[in-house]
Each structure stands twice: as C-alpha cells, then as structure tokens.
Design a protein around this motif. Structure first.
Motif, PDB file in Angstrom:
ATOM      1  N   SER A  42       0.840  -1.186   0.000  1.00  0.00           N
ATOM      2  CA  SER A  42       0.000   0.000   0.000  1.00  0.00           C
ATOM      3  C   SER A  42       0.876   1.237   0.000  1.00  0.00           C
ATOM      4  O   SER A  42       2.000   1.229   0.496  1.00  0.00           O
ATOM      5  N   GLY A  43       0.383   2.269  -0.561  1.00  0.00           N
ATOM      6  CA  GLY A  43       1.111   3.515  -0.656  1.00  0.00           C
ATOM      7  C   GLY A  43       0.381   4.438  -1.605  1.00  0.00           C
ATOM      8  O   GLY A  43      -0.781   4.193  -1.955  1.00  0.00           O
ATOM      9  N   PHE A  44       1.058   5.477  -2.039  1.00  0.00           N
ATOM     10  CA  PHE A  44       0.422   6.443  -2.921  1.00  0.00           C
ATOM     11  C   PHE A  44       1.483   7.177  -3.717  1.00  0.00           C
ATOM     12  O   PHE A  44       2.671   7.145  -3.373  1.00  0.00           O
ATOM     13  N   ASN A  45       1.060   7.834  -4.781  1.00  0.00           N
ATOM     14  CA  ASN A  45       1.955   8.652  -5.580  1.00  0.00           C
ATOM     15  C   ASN A  45       2.012  10.057  -4.995  1.00  0.00           C
ATOM     16  O   ASN A  45       1.002  10.585  -4.545  1.00  0.00           O
ATOM     17  N   TYR A  46       3.195  10.644  -5.020  1.00  0.00           N
ATOM     18  CA  TYR A  46       3.409  11.997  -4.522  1.00  0.00           C
ATOM     19  C   TYR A  46       4.212  12.759  -5.566  1.00  0.00           C
ATOM     20  O   TYR A  46       5.232  12.265  -6.056  1.00  0.00           O
ATOM     21  N   THR A  47       3.769  13.951  -5.905  1.00  0.00           N
ATOM     22  CA  THR A  47       4.499  14.800  -6.831  1.00  0.00           C
ATOM     23  C   THR A  47       5.393  15.734  -6.030  1.00  0.00           C
ATOM     24  O   THR A  47       4.926  16.474  -5.174  1.00  0.00           O
ATOM     25  N   VAL A  48       6.689  15.674  -6.316  1.00  0.00           N
ATOM     26  CA  VAL A  48       7.675  16.460  -5.590  1.00  0.00           C
ATOM     27  C   VAL A  48       7.448  17.938  -5.873  1.00  0.00           C
ATOM     28  O   VAL A  48       7.281  18.348  -7.015  1.00  0.00           O
ATOM     29  N   GLN A  49       7.441  18.731  -4.815  1.00  0.00           N
ATOM     30  CA  GLN A  49       7.285  20.177  -4.916  1.00  0.00           C
ATOM     31  C   GLN A  49       8.660  20.830  -4.798  1.00  0.00           C
ATOM     32  O   GLN A  49       9.597  20.229  -4.285  1.00  0.00           O
ATOM     33  N   TRP A  50       8.766  22.079  -5.237  1.00  0.00           N
ATOM     34  CA  TRP A  50      10.017  22.801  -5.129  1.00  0.00           C
ATOM     35  C   TRP A  50      10.408  22.927  -3.666  1.00  0.00           C
ATOM     36  O   TRP A  50       9.591  23.271  -2.817  1.00  0.00           O
ATOM     37  N   GLY A  51      11.649  22.579  -3.328  1.00  0.00           N
ATOM     38  CA  GLY A  51      12.134  22.663  -1.956  1.00  0.00           C
ATOM     39  C   GLY A  51      11.999  21.376  -1.168  1.00  0.00           C
ATOM     40  O   GLY A  51      12.493  21.283  -0.055  1.00  0.00           O
ATOM     41  N   ASP A  52      11.319  20.365  -1.719  1.00  0.00           N
ATOM     42  CA  ASP A  52      11.176  19.082  -1.030  1.00  0.00           C
ATOM     43  C   ASP A  52      12.498  18.327  -1.014  1.00  0.00           C
ATOM     44  O   ASP A  52      13.302  18.432  -1.938  1.00  0.00           O
ATOM     45  N   THR A  53      12.696  17.581   0.057  1.00  0.00           N
ATOM     46  CA  THR A  53      13.803  16.633   0.137  1.00  0.00           C
ATOM     47  C   THR A  53      13.216  15.273   0.482  1.00  0.00           C
ATOM     48  O   THR A  53      12.098  15.194   1.027  1.00  0.00           O
ATOM     49  N   LEU A  54      13.957  14.210   0.173  1.00  0.00           N
ATOM     50  CA  LEU A  54      13.443  12.875   0.501  1.00  0.00           C
ATOM     51  C   LEU A  54      13.279  12.707   2.007  1.00  0.00           C
ATOM     52  O   LEU A  54      12.333  12.074   2.456  1.00  0.00           O
ATOM     53  N   SER A  55      14.182  13.290   2.776  1.00  0.00           N
ATOM     54  CA  SER A  55      14.056  13.138   4.225  1.00  0.00           C
ATOM     55  C   SER A  55      12.814  13.864   4.753  1.00  0.00           C
ATOM     56  O   SER A  55      12.117  13.344   5.628  1.00  0.00           O
ATOM     57  N   ALA A  56      12.510  15.036   4.212  1.00  0.00           N
ATOM     58  CA  ALA A  56      11.313  15.757   4.657  1.00  0.00           C
ATOM     59  C   ALA A  56      10.049  15.001   4.243  1.00  0.00           C
ATOM     60  O   ALA A  56       9.086  14.915   5.017  1.00  0.00           O
ATOM     61  N   ILE A  57      10.055  14.433   3.040  1.00  0.00           N
ATOM     62  CA  ILE A  57       8.901  13.653   2.578  1.00  0.00           C
ATOM     63  C   ILE A  57       8.731  12.412   3.451  1.00  0.00           C
ATOM     64  O   ILE A  57       7.620  12.058   3.847  1.00  0.00           O
ATOM     65  N   ALA A  58       9.845  11.750   3.770  1.00  0.00           N
ATOM     66  CA  ALA A  58       9.784  10.540   4.597  1.00  0.00           C
ATOM     67  C   ALA A  58       9.229  10.849   5.981  1.00  0.00           C
ATOM     68  O   ALA A  58       8.387  10.123   6.498  1.00  0.00           O
ATOM     69  N   VAL A  59       9.673  11.939   6.586  1.00  0.00           N
ATOM     70  CA  VAL A  59       9.168  12.315   7.911  1.00  0.00           C
ATOM     71  C   VAL A  59       7.690  12.675   7.835  1.00  0.00           C
ATOM     72  O   VAL A  59       6.894  12.275   8.685  1.00  0.00           O
ATOM     73  N   ARG A  60       7.311  13.413   6.798  1.00  0.00           N
ATOM     74  CA  ARG A  60       5.928  13.855   6.643  1.00  0.00           C
ATOM     75  C   ARG A  60       4.966  12.672   6.543  1.00  0.00           C
ATOM     76  O   ARG A  60       3.865  12.708   7.085  1.00  0.00           O
ATOM     77  N   TYR A  61       5.382  11.608   5.846  1.00  0.00           N
ATOM     78  CA  TYR A  61       4.475  10.487   5.612  1.00  0.00           C
ATOM     79  C   TYR A  61       4.815   9.243   6.427  1.00  0.00           C
ATOM     80  O   TYR A  61       4.291   8.172   6.174  1.00  0.00           O
ATOM     81  N   GLY A  62       5.695   9.371   7.404  1.00  0.00           N
ATOM     82  CA  GLY A  62       5.962   8.263   8.318  1.00  0.00           C
ATOM     83  C   GLY A  62       6.655   7.080   7.679  1.00  0.00           C
ATOM     84  O   GLY A  62       6.322   5.937   7.971  1.00  0.00           O
ATOM     85  N   THR A  63       7.605   7.333   6.810  1.00  0.00           N
ATOM     86  CA  THR A  63       8.355   6.254   6.184  1.00  0.00           C
ATOM     87  C   THR A  63       9.832   6.607   6.264  1.00  0.00           C
ATOM     88  O   THR A  63      10.211   7.485   7.028  1.00  0.00           O
ATOM     89  N   THR A  64      10.671   5.923   5.518  1.00  0.00           N
ATOM     90  CA  THR A  64      12.102   6.185   5.548  1.00  0.00           C
ATOM     91  C   THR A  64      12.604   6.590   4.174  1.00  0.00           C
ATOM     92  O   THR A  64      11.983   6.268   3.156  1.00  0.00           O
TER      93      THR A  64
END
Length: 151
Positions: A42-64
C-alpha cells in the motif's frame, strides 16, 4: 435451452471440464505482481514540490528515505526534482538488524593513565571492540572511575 442440450447426459464431462479449464487458464495467464513492486504494497503517488527533500517527505508520511529510494529506484537520494512523481510506500518495512549484545568477559574500572589501547592489550581484545561494547564514540575519551565492559 442450448446449454441444457450441451450438458446432456452424454456430455456431462464436457460441462465440468470447460469451466475448470477456463479457471486454470485465468490463473496461469493472470498478471503477476512482484512483492517489491508498488502494486504489491500500500502507498500512494506523490508529486515532488520545489524545496522538497526525501528526508522531509519521509518524515511527513511516516516512512524512511531508504524505503522511498528502493520503491522508486533512486540511487542518489539527494537528487530529486520538482514535478517528479514518487511512490511513497506506507505498508511493510523489513526490520533493521539489531547489533549483537556484547557479552562481558570482565569489567574494568578506569584508573589514571588507562587508555582503550592499553586495556585492549591487557585483555587481548581490540580497543574498537571495547568502545563498541560501551557505546564510546571517541576512543580517546574515557573517565577515571568509569566501569567498562570488556567483551
């Protein structure tokens, strides 16, 4: 009426064999889902926004960062761009390996002049093993009165 005529007493085997054959063909030629593919978890697609980092995305969505990188085939986690669509996995993550628990052969109380190198020579073990067993990150920093586990 034609079905009844087809399934007459003489062709009863054909009436049983056709549905079984159709079921087998559906199972054999059904699309296979790989356990590592995004469709399998399970999961979902996410479109990267300007200024996003993988670590910030991982923290935001509770993953690594590792899970996102593996799911998207990203070799360099520092290289993502705005507009890129990422699969964010949210289901199963394999457990991380736990470090082995140090079995202490002896305990040593640090006195003036002791170093991990000297203790390693004295007990016949490497100074790095002593440091790891005691969670020491700076091999030059031990204190008088400190009790060390000697693995």
């Amino acid at each position: 009426m034609k079905v009844m005529a087809l399934c007459s007493r003489h062709r009863i085997g054909l009436c049983i064999a056709l549905p079984v054959l159709a079921l087998l063909l559906m199972l054999v030629f059904a699309p296979q889902v790989d356990a590592e593919s995004p469709e399998a978890s399970s999961g979902f697609n996410y479109t990267v926004q300007w200024g996003d980092t993988l670590s910030a995305i991982a923290v935001r969505y509770g993953t690594t960062v590792y899970a996102i990188s593996q799911a998207n085939g990203i070799v360099n986690p520092n290289l993502i761009y705005a507009g890129q669509v990422l699969w964010i996995p949210t289901a199963y993550y394999p457990p991380t390996a736990t470090p082995p628990i140090a079995q202490c052969r002896a305990y040593h109380t640090v006195t003036w002049g002791d170093t991990l190198n000297r203790l390693g020579v004295w007990y016949g073990v490497s100074p790095w093993a002593i440091a790891q067993a005691n969670n020491i990150y700076n091999l030059n920093l031990i204190y008088r009165g400190q009790t060390l586990c000697i693995p």
